[in-house]
Design a protein around this motif. Structure first.
Motif, PDB file in Angstrom:
ATOM      1  N   TYR A  64       0.826  -1.210   0.000  1.00 37.31           N
ATOM      2  CA  TYR A  64       0.000   0.000   0.000  1.00 37.31           C
ATOM      3  C   TYR A  64       0.861   1.261   0.000  1.00 37.31           C
ATOM      4  O   TYR A  64       0.354   2.365  -0.120  1.00 37.31           O
ATOM      5  CB  TYR A  64      -0.953   0.025   1.211  1.00 37.31           C
ATOM      6  CG  TYR A  64      -2.106  -0.961   1.103  1.00 37.31           C
ATOM      7  CD1 TYR A  64      -3.365  -0.540   0.670  1.00 37.31           C
ATOM      8  CD2 TYR A  64      -1.920  -2.301   1.409  1.00 37.31           C
ATOM      9  CE1 TYR A  64      -4.422  -1.434   0.562  1.00 37.31           C
ATOM     10  CE2 TYR A  64      -2.972  -3.205   1.302  1.00 37.31           C
ATOM     11  CZ  TYR A  64      -4.218  -2.765   0.877  1.00 37.31           C
ATOM     12  OH  TYR A  64      -5.249  -3.660   0.771  1.00 37.31           O
ATOM     13  N   ARG A  65       2.174   1.070   0.195  1.00 42.42           N
ATOM     14  CA  ARG A  65       3.076   2.225   0.254  1.00 42.42           C
ATOM     15  C   ARG A  65       4.103   2.231  -0.876  1.00 42.42           C
ATOM     16  O   ARG A  65       4.464   3.276  -1.385  1.00 42.42           O
ATOM     17  CB  ARG A  65       3.809   2.241   1.603  1.00 42.42           C
ATOM     18  CG  ARG A  65       2.923   2.563   2.777  1.00 42.42           C
ATOM     19  CD  ARG A  65       3.700   2.551   4.090  1.00 42.42           C
ATOM     20  NE  ARG A  65       4.222   1.223   4.417  1.00 42.42           N
ATOM     21  CZ  ARG A  65       3.508   0.262   5.007  1.00 42.42           C
ATOM     22  NH1 ARG A  65       2.243   0.479   5.319  1.00 42.42           N
ATOM     23  NH2 ARG A  65       4.042  -0.910   5.269  1.00 42.42           N
ATOM     24  N   ASN A  66       4.555   1.030  -1.271  1.00 42.58           N
ATOM     25  CA  ASN A  66       5.629   0.954  -2.264  1.00 42.58           C
ATOM     26  C   ASN A  66       5.113   0.435  -3.603  1.00 42.58           C
ATOM     27  O   ASN A  66       4.229  -0.419  -3.657  1.00 42.58           O
ATOM     28  CB  ASN A  66       6.738   0.008  -1.776  1.00 42.58           C
ATOM     29  CG  ASN A  66       7.485   0.584  -0.596  1.00 42.58           C
ATOM     30  OD1 ASN A  66       7.349   1.778  -0.288  1.00 42.58           O
ATOM     31  ND2 ASN A  66       8.242  -0.254   0.073  1.00 42.58           N
ATOM     32  N   ALA A  80      -9.277  -9.619  -5.713  1.00 43.10           N
ATOM     33  CA  ALA A  80      -8.831  -8.987  -6.954  1.00 43.10           C
ATOM     34  C   ALA A  80      -9.243  -7.517  -6.969  1.00 43.10           C
ATOM     35  O   ALA A  80      -8.446  -6.637  -7.306  1.00 43.10           O
ATOM     36  CB  ALA A  80      -9.426  -9.719  -8.154  1.00 43.10           C
ATOM     37  N   ARG A  81     -10.478  -7.251  -6.575  1.00 44.39           N
ATOM     38  CA  ARG A  81     -10.972  -5.875  -6.578  1.00 44.39           C
ATOM     39  C   ARG A  81     -10.138  -5.015  -5.623  1.00 44.39           C
ATOM     40  O   ARG A  81      -9.769  -3.889  -5.936  1.00 44.39           O
ATOM     41  CB  ARG A  81     -12.459  -5.853  -6.168  1.00 44.39           C
ATOM     42  CG  ARG A  81     -13.243  -4.781  -6.872  1.00 44.39           C
ATOM     43  CD  ARG A  81     -14.721  -4.828  -6.501  1.00 44.39           C
ATOM     44  NE  ARG A  81     -15.380  -6.034  -6.945  1.00 44.39           N
ATOM     45  CZ  ARG A  81     -16.416  -6.613  -6.309  1.00 44.39           C
ATOM     46  NH1 ARG A  81     -16.893  -6.087  -5.200  1.00 44.39           N
ATOM     47  NH2 ARG A  81     -16.968  -7.715  -6.783  1.00 44.39           N
ATOM     48  N   GLU A  82      -9.850  -5.569  -4.461  1.00 45.45           N
ATOM     49  CA  GLU A  82      -9.063  -4.832  -3.479  1.00 45.45           C
ATOM     50  C   GLU A  82      -7.649  -4.560  -4.004  1.00 45.45           C
ATOM     51  O   GLU A  82      -7.188  -3.420  -4.013  1.00 45.45           O
ATOM     52  CB  GLU A  82      -9.002  -5.625  -2.164  1.00 45.45           C
ATOM     53  CG  GLU A  82      -8.076  -5.056  -1.115  1.00 45.45           C
ATOM     54  CD  GLU A  82      -8.483  -3.673  -0.608  1.00 45.45           C
ATOM     55  OE1 GLU A  82      -9.681  -3.328  -0.702  1.00 45.45           O
ATOM     56  OE2 GLU A  82      -7.600  -2.932  -0.135  1.00 45.45           O
ATOM     57  N   LEU A  83      -6.962  -5.611  -4.465  1.00 44.84           N
ATOM     58  CA  LEU A  83      -5.558  -5.450  -4.879  1.00 44.84           C
ATOM     59  C   LEU A  83      -5.446  -4.537  -6.091  1.00 44.84           C
ATOM     60  O   LEU A  83      -4.532  -3.724  -6.192  1.00 44.84           O
ATOM     61  CB  LEU A  83      -4.939  -6.827  -5.174  1.00 44.84           C
ATOM     62  CG  LEU A  83      -4.815  -7.778  -3.969  1.00 44.84           C
ATOM     63  CD1 LEU A  83      -4.295  -9.150  -4.408  1.00 44.84           C
ATOM     64  CD2 LEU A  83      -3.904  -7.188  -2.890  1.00 44.84           C
ATOM     65  N   GLN A  84      -6.410  -4.651  -7.003  1.00 43.59           N
ATOM     66  CA  GLN A  84      -6.383  -3.816  -8.207  1.00 43.59           C
ATOM     67  C   GLN A  84      -6.584  -2.340  -7.874  1.00 43.59           C
ATOM     68  O   GLN A  84      -6.110  -1.469  -8.597  1.00 43.59           O
ATOM     69  CB  GLN A  84      -7.474  -4.291  -9.178  1.00 43.59           C
ATOM     70  CG  GLN A  84      -7.334  -3.696 -10.563  1.00 43.59           C
ATOM     71  CD  GLN A  84      -8.549  -3.989 -11.429  1.00 43.59           C
ATOM     72  OE1 GLN A  84      -9.687  -4.000 -10.938  1.00 43.59           O
ATOM     73  NE2 GLN A  84      -8.322  -4.233 -12.698  1.00 43.59           N
ATOM     74  N   SER A  85      -7.287  -2.074  -6.775  1.00 42.27           N
ATOM     75  CA  SER A  85      -7.620  -0.685  -6.439  1.00 42.27           C
ATOM     76  C   SER A  85      -6.489   0.050  -5.721  1.00 42.27           C
ATOM     77  O   SER A  85      -6.577   1.258  -5.492  1.00 42.27           O
ATOM     78  CB  SER A  85      -8.867  -0.660  -5.549  1.00 42.27           C
ATOM     79  OG  SER A  85      -8.515  -1.077  -4.238  1.00 42.27           O
ATOM     80  N   ILE A  86      -5.429  -0.657  -5.360  1.00 33.90           N
ATOM     81  CA  ILE A  86      -4.352  -0.010  -4.602  1.00 33.90           C
ATOM     82  C   ILE A  86      -3.499   0.827  -5.564  1.00 33.90           C
ATOM     83  O   ILE A  86      -2.963   0.303  -6.540  1.00 33.90           O
ATOM     84  CB  ILE A  86      -3.469  -1.077  -3.905  1.00 33.90           C
ATOM     85  CG1 ILE A  86      -4.317  -1.982  -3.008  1.00 33.90           C
ATOM     86  CG2 ILE A  86      -2.352  -0.416  -3.104  1.00 33.90           C
ATOM     87  CD1 ILE A  86      -3.584  -3.211  -2.478  1.00 33.90           C
ATOM     88  N   PRO A  87      -3.394   2.131  -5.298  1.00 33.67           N
ATOM     89  CA  PRO A  87      -2.709   3.015  -6.249  1.00 33.67           C
ATOM     90  C   PRO A  87      -1.256   2.623  -6.532  1.00 33.67           C
ATOM     91  O   PRO A  87      -0.768   2.819  -7.644  1.00 33.67           O
ATOM     92  CB  PRO A  87      -2.764   4.384  -5.562  1.00 33.67           C
ATOM     93  CG  PRO A  87      -3.906   4.289  -4.615  1.00 33.67           C
ATOM     94  CD  PRO A  87      -3.977   2.867  -4.169  1.00 33.67           C
ATOM     95  N   THR A  88      -0.569   2.050  -5.545  1.00 32.60           N
ATOM     96  CA  THR A  88       0.839   1.702  -5.733  1.00 32.60           C
ATOM     97  C   THR A  88       1.038   0.357  -6.416  1.00 32.60           C
ATOM     98  O   THR A  88       2.169  -0.023  -6.720  1.00 32.60           O
ATOM     99  CB  THR A  88       1.545   1.661  -4.360  1.00 32.60           C
ATOM    100  OG1 THR A  88       0.697   0.973  -3.443  1.00 32.60           O
ATOM    101  CG2 THR A  88       1.856   3.054  -3.857  1.00 32.60           C
TER     102      THR A  88
END
Ligand SMILES: [Zn+2]
Length: 236
Positions: A64-66, A80-88
């Protein structure tokens, strides 16, 4: 206010039951499979094993940071929805049947024969897939190959904690027989604790991370996790 909390943000007094009753899972104390009470969120349908990985990525990694190149193989839709939505996160979804995962722009991936270059991904998530794959050793080698040095793969399988050697028999091909011997109609084997030797022999350094034993957070009881289920973090 409910007692149990799912990552959709809803909480309930109790979750729904989930899974298929399997005598062989019971006999060998299988973590991450079989019938369970109080595991399925009535709202988002998340189960304990999905919440486990959600919490793992939130609390135990820095994705979530790198900036992270992440490959998710045959994903659970919620995760999948969660991981795809992480900006990093630069997210790649791969599946044998990519048409089933079109919201995630899935590409075709045969885990035993991947078309990615070596050292392509920082993180690979292959969650409850290997028990369905005919040549699992080749799949493990492929995952190792496309993982970057220093990266890690999360390779969850139903694990029989009271079974030393993996049960496997190529002559058992019927759905009924597979259910009796391996615990589920579409499972090709039942992994015993030698699963970790298999991963180590490929080159992985395996760390078993348990939310309770490793004190991930103070409020873990809320997520109704399987206390026996570790995250298998496989470093290259
Ligand atoms: Zn939910």
């Amino acid at each position: 206010m409910g007692q149990f909390y799912a990552f959709c943000g809803k909480s309930y007094r109790k979750f729904m039951h989930e899974g298929v009753k399997s005598p062989v899972f019971k006999k060998y104390t299988v973590a991450g499979g079989g019938y369970k009470k109080n595991v399925k969120c009535p709202h988002c349908q998340s189960t304990d094993r999905t919440r486990l990985l959600y919490l793992f990525f939130k609390l135990r990694t820095d994705i979530y940071r790198n900036k992270t190149r992440l490959l998710h193989i045959s994903p659970n839709m919620l995760l999948a929805r969660e991981l795809q939505s992480i900006p990093t996160v630069e997210y790649t979804c791969g599946a044998l049947t990519p048409e089933c995962f079109s919201p995630f722009n899935a590409v075709k991936v045969d885990v035993s024969k991947m078309t990615f270059d070596e050292n392509s991904f920082d993180v690979i998530v292959c969650n409850h897939v290997l028990e369905h794959v005919p040549d699992d050793a080749t799949a493990m080698r492929e995952i190792f190959r496309v993982l970057k040095p220093g990266g890690f793969a999360v390779l969850q399988v139903p694990l029989a904690l009271d079974l030393e050697k993996t049960l496997e028999d190529e002559t058992i091909t019927g759905r009924k027989e597979r259910k009796i011997v391996f615990g589920q109609t579409d499972h090709l084997r039942l992994y015993g604790v030698d699963y970790f030797d298999k991963l180590s022999s490929i080159g992985f350094r395996v760390v078993r991370d348990n939310p309770f034993a490793d004190n991930w957070a103070d409020d873990l009881e809320r997520y109704s996790l399987d206390r026996n289920e570790d995250v298998f973090v496989c470093y290259k």
